[in-house]
Scaffold this active site. Structure first.
Site, PDB file in Angstrom:
ATOM      1  CB  SER A 179      -0.958  -0.043   1.198  1.00 35.41           C
ATOM      2  OG  SER A 179      -1.918   0.968   1.108  1.00 35.41           O
TER       3      SER A 179
ATOM      4  CG  ASP B  77      -6.484  -2.283  -4.316  1.00 33.88           C
ATOM      5  OD1 ASP B  77      -7.178  -1.583  -3.560  1.00 33.88           O
ATOM      6  OD2 ASP B  77      -5.238  -2.344  -4.248  1.00 33.88           O
TER       7      ASP B  77
ATOM      8  CG  HIS C 279      -5.479  -2.083  -0.639  1.00 40.30           C
ATOM      9  ND1 HIS C 279      -4.646  -1.499  -1.573  1.00 40.30           N
ATOM     10  CD2 HIS C 279      -5.095  -1.582   0.572  1.00 40.30           C
ATOM     11  CE1 HIS C 279      -3.800  -0.682  -0.967  1.00 40.30           C
ATOM     12  NE2 HIS C 279      -4.054  -0.715   0.338  1.00 40.30           N
TER      13      HIS C 279
END
Length: 308
Positions: free
Chosen positions: A177, A223, A255
């Site tokens: 991330s 995601d 994600h």
């Protein structure tokens, strides 16, 4: 009457017995050397690439939860470092093979090192020193996380208790991330890095033409935090065309898929790190030809064959 004598026949001097023996021994040694060269291609491969670590890989070995090396780990307190928040170092216990390449991994927004800890022993057991880190705060942005990844690399190679096990010329970065966005920032700042792998990366900067580090961008088809259309795909497409690069889009993933053990992530991350940190072309077979879509791969793009 004069008598004429026939000239006597000239014989070349006979070589001495010791000289003959010496010649025979030299010939035998040369032949033995040729035979050893022909029969031991593995020895030649080691000499050609001193960074190869571990046995020849197979699909089963790179998908396994553990590799051939036994590992240990050591904790690094945030109080003992500056520039990042401490972490855990995973490393092969044996020193018989010499030094190892190393990779530092950053967690994502609001997350701790525990969210990417599964990668530590998994990659270390395949022949790397792996440092999963905490960041200064859980809210740090990608540019800050990039600087922290580099600070952690410097600590690992210069001050850590395992620094003598690390080859400081063979380093890489990974992150999830915002940590993935940070891995791009780190590679932009330090072009000597050998590999970068953003995992479902997030960054407001979408273009990375400055990167000179072989980069594997990993996205997820489901995601909704960092959708591939606005993050991973633009990251990949903006990388220089001359760069060794790849884009892996996970099928049926979110994600947060990189936060738990995942064979597809491990398989291709390991192959990328081996190929570019260790220059181990034995792993090229898993990256080129381009992997086809499957139950776990929605899409894969890449530059093949690799040049570096």
């Amino acid at each position: 009457m004069q008598q004429h004598r026939l000239p006597s026949r000239q014989h070349p001097p006979r070589p001495s017995r010791s000289r003959t023996l010496t010649g025979l021994l030299a010939s035998a040694a040369a032949i033995a050397g040729l035979l050893l060269t022909a029969l031991a291609p593995g020895a030649q491969a080691v000499a050609a690439n001193p960074y190869e670590r571990g046995p020849a890989p197979t699909n089963a070995s790179i998908e396994a939860s553990r590799g051939s090396y036994a590992t240990s780990q050591t904790s690094v307190s945030s109080l003992a470092v500056s520039g990042f928040g401490g972490g855990t170092i995973y490393y092969p216990t044996s020193t018989a093979d010499g030094t190892f390449g190393a990779v530092v991994i950053s967690p994502g927004f609001t997350a701790y090192q525990s969210s990417i800890a599964w990668l530590g022993p998994r990659l270390a057991s395949q022949g790397f020193v792996v440092f999963t880190i905490d960041t200064n705060t859980t809210l740090d942005q990608p540019d800050s996380r990039g600087r922290q990844l580099l600070s952690a690399l410097d600590y690992l190679t210069q001050r850590s208790s395992v620094r003598t096990r690390v080859d400081a010329s063979r380093l890489g970065v990974m992150g999830h991330s915002m940590g993935g966005g940070g891995s791009l920032e780190a590679a932009k700042s330090r072009t000597s890095l050998k590999a970068a792998i953003p995992l479902t990366g997030w960054n407001t900067d979408k273009t990375w033409p400055e990167l000179r580090t072989p980069t594997l961008v990993v996205g997820a088809d489901g995601d909704t935090v960092a959708p591939v259309g606005t993050h991973s795909e633009p990251f990949y497409e903006s990388l220089p065309g001359s760069l060794d690069k790849a884009y892996l889009e996970l099928r049926g993933a979110s994600h947060f898929t990189p936060n738990s053990s995942n064979t597809t992530i491990a398989k291709y991350s390991l192959s990328w790190l081996k190929r570019f940190i260790d220059n181990d072309t034995r792993y090229e077979q898993f990256l080129c030809p381009i992997p086809r879509p499957s139950l776990t791969i929605a899409e894969y793009r890449g530059t093949c064959p690799h040049t570096s």
